[in-house]
Design an enzyme around this catalytic site. Structure first.
Site, PDB file in Angstrom:
ATOM      1  N   LEU A 227      -7.219 -67.693 -18.350  1.00  0.00           N
ATOM      2  CA  LEU A 227      -5.779 -67.877 -18.556  1.00  0.00           C
ATOM      3  C   LEU A 227      -5.112 -67.644 -17.208  1.00  0.00           C
ATOM      4  O   LEU A 227      -5.677 -67.009 -16.315  1.00  0.00           O
ATOM      5  CB  LEU A 227      -5.189 -66.949 -19.626  1.00  0.00           C
ATOM      6  CG  LEU A 227      -5.851 -67.023 -21.016  1.00  0.00           C
ATOM      7  CD1 LEU A 227      -5.092 -66.151 -21.996  1.00  0.00           C
ATOM      8  CD2 LEU A 227      -5.924 -68.437 -21.528  1.00  0.00           C
ATOM      9  N   CYS A 228      -3.936 -68.185 -17.061  1.00  0.00           N
ATOM     10  CA  CYS A 228      -3.459 -68.276 -15.691  1.00  0.00           C
ATOM     11  C   CYS A 228      -2.037 -67.800 -15.437  1.00  0.00           C
ATOM     12  O   CYS A 228      -1.526 -67.952 -14.348  1.00  0.00           O
ATOM     13  CB  CYS A 228      -3.632 -69.691 -15.182  1.00  0.00           C
ATOM     14  SG  CYS A 228      -3.328 -70.903 -16.452  1.00  0.00           S
ATOM     15  N   LEU A 229      -1.384 -67.217 -16.416  1.00  0.00           N
ATOM     16  CA  LEU A 229      -0.060 -66.684 -16.137  1.00  0.00           C
ATOM     17  C   LEU A 229      -0.202 -65.299 -15.490  1.00  0.00           C
ATOM     18  O   LEU A 229      -1.197 -64.613 -15.694  1.00  0.00           O
ATOM     19  CB  LEU A 229       0.758 -66.570 -17.430  1.00  0.00           C
ATOM     20  CG  LEU A 229       0.863 -67.869 -18.238  1.00  0.00           C
ATOM     21  CD1 LEU A 229       1.674 -67.637 -19.501  1.00  0.00           C
ATOM     22  CD2 LEU A 229       1.469 -68.982 -17.399  1.00  0.00           C
TER      23      LEU A 229
END
Ligand SMILES: *Cc1c(COP(=O)(O)O)cnc(C)c1O
Length: 479
Positions: A400-402
């Site tokens: 995931l990348c936030l």
């Protein structure tokens, strides 16, 4: 002497501990399942069932435990529930089909939650007990059912005095309308009794709900109905922590750090639901459930033994029996407590501009964290390489990348800095942690799920959907 680092040691079931202590077994399981993987232990599930039965049997002549399937998608747990001879509570067509495929007779299946037109049409035909969420559902059932169909229904009641408003159920003040409708259509539907399900861990709140339902039982008789079931829902709690004092000390240090005292322990400006002003930390954190030390069986015993004022102080279980009511329960998390772990692999570590150490694993936050909470038990590090000496405070990151997608937004002290290939084991993930919010963001597939069973002195592993409680399947690998 320096003080030990803040830590949140996890309570671990002896069977799971034995598995983790055997590095060969863990390595074989990881070779078979890959990482990340959720490992479920159906034998721990069976033990949890037995523990609740030990509370119920001496107190209640007739009771039914319905496993709340939504807590985990595992088929192995459904098979274990079936083998244990309990019922099942399903909340979607897919859970219903899974229960039927596992061999549950419709008479042992109960359907809860708001349902919608298509699902109701299916339920009218299949003989399961419909736990009705609202007046529309009840009305629709009376229209869809044929004369003589006798669809079994429970009425889910909510809106009890001094209890937060719920989005589920029929308000207690509207129950009379529901009873009249049920009485009018008694050839099409069979009214079986009342149900509730409360989120809170408060015994007093449940006792008030039971008391209100007992009053409704009288109203039901007055309407010409014969209730036989009082369903007290789920909500029996889990015990995550192995050490309540260390838990308190960790939370104390975390609160201090939110006030700028001592080492920083939270990622970015996360306050975990606390309200922080200049002088103090207030409120209830999102992680309060991890502080619980009362096991599910004791909570159930306390509830069944609680005196009812309006019934000459007789205990709940006895009053239910006096009224010829079967006690139904819908435990979810209590049945899968300690029956699952999640294993991930360390990819690499990195240091940020401010010196923070991030440990990257091949896992996403949503595979080990229930919705918006923060998990307050520490993962276990199983290292393969020679260790860098000394404990290190880190944040765990992964897929995931936030910016906020860290696996832990609180600092975790590991016994040493891990290296690529080391394993991190997340304890007690079966209840809502692994499956509730798991999404396939960035198109990562969901972590695989395998069942681990101890038979004949050995651990066996098999794909979750191939687990059979009766005998080792051909596909099972003896470890
Ligand atoms: C989720 C749910 C349960 C199970 O709750 P736990 O807290 O996991 O025991 C039981 N009944 C209903 C209606 C539910 O929605």
């Amino acid at each position: 002497m320096t003080a030990p680092h803040p830590a949140l040691p996890a309570k671990i079931h002896p069977l799971v501990r034995a598995f983790l202590d055997s590095r060969d077994d863990v390595d074989r399981a990881v070779r078979r399942a890959g990482t990340p993987t959720h490992l479920v232990f159906p034998q721990v599930f069976a033990e949890n069932v037995a523990r609740l039965r030990d509370v119920l049997t001496p107190r209640s002549p007739r009771y039914r435990i319905c496993y709340a399937h939504k807590v985990n998608r595992s088929r192995a747990f459904v098979a274990a529930a079936h083998a244990a001879g309990i019922g099942i509570d399903v909340a979607s067509p897919w859970e219903l089909h899974g229960a039927l495929a596992a061999g549950f007779a419709p008479s042992r299946i109960e359907v809860t939650g708001p349902k919608g037109e298509a699902f109701l049409r299916e339920l009218v035909r299949c003989g399961v007990t419909v736990n009705v969420d609202n007046m529309w559902e009840l009305t629709r059932l009376t229209e869809l059912a044929e004369d003589g169909a006798q669809v079994p229904v429970l009425l889910r009641i909510s809106g009890f005095a001094s209890t937060p408003v719920s989005r589920f159920g029929i308000p207690v003040d509207h129950a009379a309308d529901a009873l009249n409708l049920a009485a009018t259509h008694r050839g099409r539907i069979t009214f079986r009794g009342f149900a509730f399900h409360l989120d809170s861990g408060e015994i007093a709140e449940r006792v008030r709900a039971i008391d209100a339902c007992l009053t409704l039982v009288e109203s039901a008789y007055a309407a010409g109905l014969s209730p036989t079931v009082l369903n007290i829902g789920g909500g029996l709690r889990q015990v995550f922590t192995a050490d309540a004092d260390r838990f308190d000390a960790y939370v104390h240090a975390l609160r201090d750090s939110l006030l700028g005292r001592g080492e920083r322990m939270s990622w970015a400006d996360n306050t975990f639901g606390y309200h922080v002003d200049d002088a103090a930390v207030h409120g209830t954190p999102v992680f309060h459930k991890y502080a619980n030390t009362v096991p599910a069986d004791r909570m159930l015993a306390d509830l069944l033994d609680a005196p009812l004022d309006r019934h000459a102080g007789r205990p709940v279980a006895a009053v239910a029996a006096d009224n010829l009511l079967d006690l139904w329960l819908e435990p979810g998390k209590a049945l899968v407590d300690h029956a699952g772990i999640t294993v991930a692999r360390v990819e690499f570590t990195k240091e940020l501009a401010d010196g923070t150490v991030l440990v990257h694993v091949d896992l996403s936050r949503d595979a080990v964290t229930p919705a918006d909470q923060e998990v307050m038990v520490d993962p276990l590090l199983l290292a393969t390489a020679p260790a860098d000496p000394g404990p290190v405070g880190v944040f765990l990151a992964g897929r995931l990348c936030l910016e906020r997608d860290l696996i832990t937004q609180r600092k975790v002290w590991l016994p040493h800095r891990p290296g690529p290939g080391d394993l991190l084991v997340f304890p007690n993930t079966a209840a809502y942690h692994s499956d509730l919010s798991a999404a396939s963001a960035s198109r990562w597939p969901a972590a695989a799920k395998f069942a681990v069973v101890h038979r004949g002195g050995e651990f066996e592993i098999c794909p979750d959907d191939e687990y059979s409680p009766v005998a080792a399947r051909n596909g099972a690998e003896v470890m």
